[in-house]
Design an enzyme around this catalytic site. Structure first.
Site, PDB file in Angstrom:
ATOM      1  N   GLU A  26     -22.279  61.851  10.864  1.00 48.42           N
ATOM      2  CA  GLU A  26     -21.257  62.017  11.654  1.00 48.42           C
ATOM      3  C   GLU A  26     -19.900  60.954  11.253  1.00 48.42           C
ATOM      4  O   GLU A  26     -20.203  59.789  11.096  1.00 48.42           O
ATOM      5  CB  GLU A  26     -21.515  62.025  13.048  1.00 48.42           C
ATOM      6  CG  GLU A  26     -19.963  62.296  13.966  1.00 48.42           C
ATOM      7  CD  GLU A  26     -20.103  62.609  15.345  1.00 48.42           C
ATOM      8  OE1 GLU A  26     -21.241  62.709  15.823  1.00 48.42           O
ATOM      9  OE2 GLU A  26     -19.114  62.949  16.042  1.00 48.42           O
ATOM     10  N   ASN A  71     -19.033  65.461  17.708  1.00 51.46           N
ATOM     11  CA  ASN A  71     -17.855  65.413  18.600  1.00 51.46           C
ATOM     12  C   ASN A  71     -16.484  65.223  17.542  1.00 51.46           C
ATOM     13  O   ASN A  71     -15.650  65.861  17.699  1.00 51.46           O
ATOM     14  CB  ASN A  71     -17.675  64.115  19.701  1.00 51.46           C
ATOM     15  CG  ASN A  71     -18.857  64.334  20.731  1.00 51.46           C
ATOM     16  OD1 ASN A  71     -19.434  65.544  20.752  1.00 51.46           O
ATOM     17  ND2 ASN A  71     -19.125  63.387  21.375  1.00 51.46           N
ATOM     18  N   ASN A 171     -19.024  72.336  17.445  1.00 49.66           N
ATOM     19  CA  ASN A 171     -20.093  71.369  18.073  1.00 49.66           C
ATOM     20  C   ASN A 171     -19.963  71.329  19.684  1.00 49.66           C
ATOM     21  O   ASN A 171     -18.881  70.996  20.109  1.00 49.66           O
ATOM     22  CB  ASN A 171     -19.734  70.056  17.647  1.00 49.66           C
ATOM     23  CG  ASN A 171     -20.922  68.978  18.143  1.00 49.66           C
ATOM     24  OD1 ASN A 171     -21.869  69.001  17.824  1.00 49.66           O
ATOM     25  ND2 ASN A 171     -20.198  68.290  18.982  1.00 49.66           N
ATOM     26  N   GLU A 172     -21.026  71.559  20.410  1.00 56.59           N
ATOM     27  CA  GLU A 172     -20.944  71.490  21.842  1.00 56.59           C
ATOM     28  C   GLU A 172     -19.837  71.862  22.572  1.00 56.59           C
ATOM     29  O   GLU A 172     -19.208  71.161  23.356  1.00 56.59           O
ATOM     30  CB  GLU A 172     -21.359  70.082  22.168  1.00 56.59           C
ATOM     31  CG  GLU A 172     -22.648  69.373  21.444  1.00 56.59           C
ATOM     32  CD  GLU A 172     -23.294  68.071  21.960  1.00 56.59           C
ATOM     33  OE1 GLU A 172     -22.038  67.373  22.572  1.00 56.59           O
ATOM     34  OE2 GLU A 172     -24.306  67.459  21.846  1.00 56.59           O
ATOM     35  N   TYR A 243     -31.242  64.667  23.763  1.00 56.37           N
ATOM     36  CA  TYR A 243     -31.478  62.998  23.566  1.00 56.37           C
ATOM     37  C   TYR A 243     -32.572  62.761  24.876  1.00 56.37           C
ATOM     38  O   TYR A 243     -32.200  63.265  25.811  1.00 56.37           O
ATOM     39  CB  TYR A 243     -30.543  62.308  23.519  1.00 56.37           C
ATOM     40  CG  TYR A 243     -29.481  62.546  22.316  1.00 56.37           C
ATOM     41  CD1 TYR A 243     -29.752  62.229  21.105  1.00 56.37           C
ATOM     42  CD2 TYR A 243     -28.437  63.575  22.257  1.00 56.37           C
ATOM     43  CE1 TYR A 243     -28.812  62.189  19.949  1.00 56.37           C
ATOM     44  CE2 TYR A 243     -27.587  63.915  21.222  1.00 56.37           C
ATOM     45  CZ  TYR A 243     -27.933  63.242  20.117  1.00 56.37           C
ATOM     46  OH  TYR A 243     -27.081  63.696  18.992  1.00 56.37           O
ATOM     47  N   GLU A 291     -29.302  68.558  16.648  1.00 54.46           N
ATOM     48  CA  GLU A 291     -29.527  66.975  17.204  1.00 54.46           C
ATOM     49  C   GLU A 291     -30.613  66.599  18.313  1.00 54.46           C
ATOM     50  O   GLU A 291     -30.746  67.368  19.243  1.00 54.46           O
ATOM     51  CB  GLU A 291     -27.876  66.912  17.970  1.00 54.46           C
ATOM     52  CG  GLU A 291     -26.634  66.745  17.210  1.00 54.46           C
ATOM     53  CD  GLU A 291     -25.505  66.362  18.149  1.00 54.46           C
ATOM     54  OE1 GLU A 291     -25.786  65.365  18.891  1.00 54.46           O
ATOM     55  OE2 GLU A 291     -24.588  66.820  17.511  1.00 54.46           O
ATOM     56  N   GLN A 346     -29.196  60.235  14.200  1.00 56.43           N
ATOM     57  CA  GLN A 346     -28.260  60.521  13.105  1.00 56.43           C
ATOM     58  C   GLN A 346     -29.248  59.744  11.980  1.00 56.43           C
ATOM     59  O   GLN A 346     -30.337  59.296  12.308  1.00 56.43           O
ATOM     60  CB  GLN A 346     -27.133  60.112  13.138  1.00 56.43           C
ATOM     61  CG  GLN A 346     -26.251  60.913  14.342  1.00 56.43           C
ATOM     62  CD  GLN A 346     -24.587  60.741  14.181  1.00 56.43           C
ATOM     63  OE1 GLN A 346     -24.015  60.438  13.245  1.00 56.43           O
ATOM     64  NE2 GLN A 346     -24.076  61.139  15.244  1.00 56.43           N
TER      65      GLN A 346
HETATM   66  O1  AHR Z   1     -24.842  62.416  18.116  1.00 54.99           O
HETATM   67  C1  AHR Z   1     -23.969  61.840  18.646  1.00 54.99           C
HETATM   68  C2  AHR Z   1     -23.082  62.873  19.502  1.00 54.99           C
HETATM   69  O2  AHR Z   1     -23.864  63.485  20.513  1.00 54.99           O
HETATM   70  C3  AHR Z   1     -22.557  63.753  18.832  1.00 54.99           C
HETATM   71  O3  AHR Z   1     -21.155  63.459  18.318  1.00 54.99           O
HETATM   72  C4  AHR Z   1     -22.350  64.874  19.853  1.00 54.99           C
HETATM   73  O4  AHR Z   1     -22.499  66.089  19.271  1.00 54.99           O
HETATM   74  C5  AHR Z   1     -23.649  64.675  20.961  1.00 54.99           C
HETATM   75  O5  AHR Z   1     -22.980  64.621  22.107  1.00 54.99           O
END
Ligand code: AHR
Length: 496
Positions: A26, A71, A171-172, A243, A291, A346
């Site tokens: 990113e 993001n 994205n999201e 995550y 992700e 990432q």
């Molecule tokens: O990977 C970091 C961030 O986590 C990304 O930009 C977003 O998509 C997620 O919230």
């Protein structure tokens, strides 16, 4: 402690799509600038790409990399990142509070992918932008020539189309932190229309609908059903993001997060298939887990607002994180019949397995190794192991198997691999693998990571948390007996 695992060729879960070993770059922190791109670095090639980074990416064997966000993409004008560099505008990036210099954009990234032996999973901006920009970027990237956008690409020195096959529709989009966040219905309509015109522009592409931003999101479940209800016929995948963290310093619950992950994946499959059934559709929408990782060490680190590429999200990973990452990957493989794409988020510097010093060195984080092992050896088909092993209870979960395991079998190459995590803090686990119809198999290597303090980390001077080879374990007819050390990551490679 003792465990029994039964394996057979018939226990096939599914073919492993190599894209399950994808990752993510990113425009965030030092992922691009000071990560993959640093023209003044001693190892930089003529494009400004750090060769030391490419070398480690190749070791990870990453077949697809998501780009440019995250993001960031929800406010990105892709046109800012193409054409003569001196004419490209600097912009405020509202997602991360930094300045984006646009020295690196789509064409540079596609070139980098070729150097890294990877494909691109391209995300488009459906936050502040819409259908028009979506079709334009597909035309710019994938149309051969003879139209405004394809000829513009050629005028930028890129004669051949990039042929980007898979595209993320934003994205999201459920998240309030996202520029242009939407309700499920607003998003479903926009995703449908964007996907439709993108596919009209290039009918060979596939698209990924945004699922909820995580299982913890208040939109989770309803979002998937509502947006898919609108866009089902026009999209190919739905995305998942997750995550994990260990703020409470409760390693047993942290290691057990793979149980929650398993449930999360299963519930998304249920939501997708509910819409399929409701529509009496013959088409199956698969999953893009684009992700996933451990993320929490660096969250409150200060940075200079509006600076260019400040260090952000620079988690330094420890040994217990590596065990969780290994367990997460095993869990993804357990669903490889439906998860076709997954991206470790990432790749460099930003919550990443590879860490660089701007102008300086590089090192492999602890999480580098389980990913490298699975990506290199976990190919072919995934086999569902029948596991009989002791279990534990902890604060967040009950009945957590001490053993997390999966096997992969590559019939063409005659190779097999078994991946295991022993989650016990103190006890060895002696595992009997009953290799039912794998007559004549031979163990070629037994690799492990064990014996480290759970908080041990690597750094620029010392990569001490890394795998080592062990004596090849014993076999007796079709029983393979392996002793797994307490708190350990293990890879048993076999020829069949
Ligand atoms: O990977 C970091 C961030 O986590 C990304 O930009 C977003 O998509 C997620 O919230």
């Amino acid at each position: 402690m003792k465990a029994k695992v039964t394996l057979a060729k018939e226990f096939k879960i599914g073919e492993i799509d190599k894209r399950i070993y994808g990752s993510f770059i990113e425009h965030l922190g030092r992922a691009v600038y000071g990560g993959i791109y640093e023209p003044s670095h001693p190892t930089a090639d003529e494009n400004g790409f750090r060769q030391d980074v490419i070398d480690l990416v190749k070791k990870l064997n990453v077949p697809i990399v998501r780009y440019p966000g995250g993001n960031f993409v929800s406010g990105y004008n892709w046109e800012d990142g193409v054409g003569p560099v001196e004419k490209r505008p600097k912009r405020l990036d509202l997602a991360w509070g930094t300045t984006e210099p646009n020295l690196f954009g789509t064409n540079e990234f596609m070139k980098w992918c070729r150097k890294a032996d990877s494909d691109c999973l391209m995300a488009i901006n459906l936050g502040t932008r819409g259908v028009e920009e979506a079709r334009n970027i597909v035309e710019y990237c994938n149309h051969k020539s003879g139209t405004y956008w394809s000829d513009l690409r050629i005028s930028h020195g890129v004669k051949e189309p990039h042929n980007v096959k898979t595209w993320c529709l934003g994205n999201e989009m459920d998240g309030g932190w996202q520029m242009g966040a939407k309700t499920a219905t607003e998003y479903g309509r926009l995703a449908l229309e964007a996907s439709k015109v993108m596919k009209w522009t290039d009918n060979t592409i596939e698209t990924v609908l945004c699922g909820s931003s995580s299982r913890n999101s208040s939109t989770f479940g309803q979002w998937e059903v509502e947006s898919l209800d609108i866009a089902y016929d026009n999209v190919d995948y739905v995305s998942l993001h997750q995550y994990y963290e260990n703020r409470a310093d409760d390693i047993q619950s942290f290691l057990a997060k793979s149980l929650e992950l398993d449930e999360f994946i299963y519930s998304v499959i249920c939501a997708v298939d509910y819409v399929k059934a409701k529509k009496r559709s013959k088409k199956t929408v698969n999953l893009s887990f684009d992700e996933w990782n451990v993320w929490y060490h660096s969250n409150n680190a200060p940075y200079e607002r509006w600076s260019v590429a400040p260090p952000r999200l620079e988690d330094i990973y420890n040994f217990e994180d590596a065990l969780v990452v290994g367990s997460m990957l095993i869990t993804l493989l357990r669903h490889c019949d439906r998860i076709k794409i997954a991206c470790l988020a990432q790749l460099v510097n930003v919550i990443a397995p590879i860490f660089t010093k701007t102008g300086g060195g590089i090192f492999e984080q602890t999480i580098f190794y389980p990913f490298m092992h699975l990506s290199n050896y976990g190919r072919g088909v995934a086999l569902k192991p029948l596991v009989d092993c002791p279990k534990y209870d902890c604060k967040e979960f009950t009945d957590v198997p001490y053993l997390e395991t999966i096997a992969t079998y590559d019939e063409e190459k005659g190779e097999m691999a078994i991946f295991c995590v022993n989650k016990s803090l103190e006890e060895k686990l002696c595992v009997d693998f009953n290799m039912l119809d794998f007559n004549g198999f031979k163990v070629t290597e037994f690799i492990s990571m064990d014996g480290y303090d759970k908080k041990a980390e690597n750094n620029f001077d010392n990569v001490s948390v890394k795998p080592h080879s062990n004596p090849v374990p014993q076999t007796d007819n079709n029983i393979l007996t392996v002793e797994l050390q307490p708190l350990s990551w293990n890879v048993i490679k076999l020829s069949v």
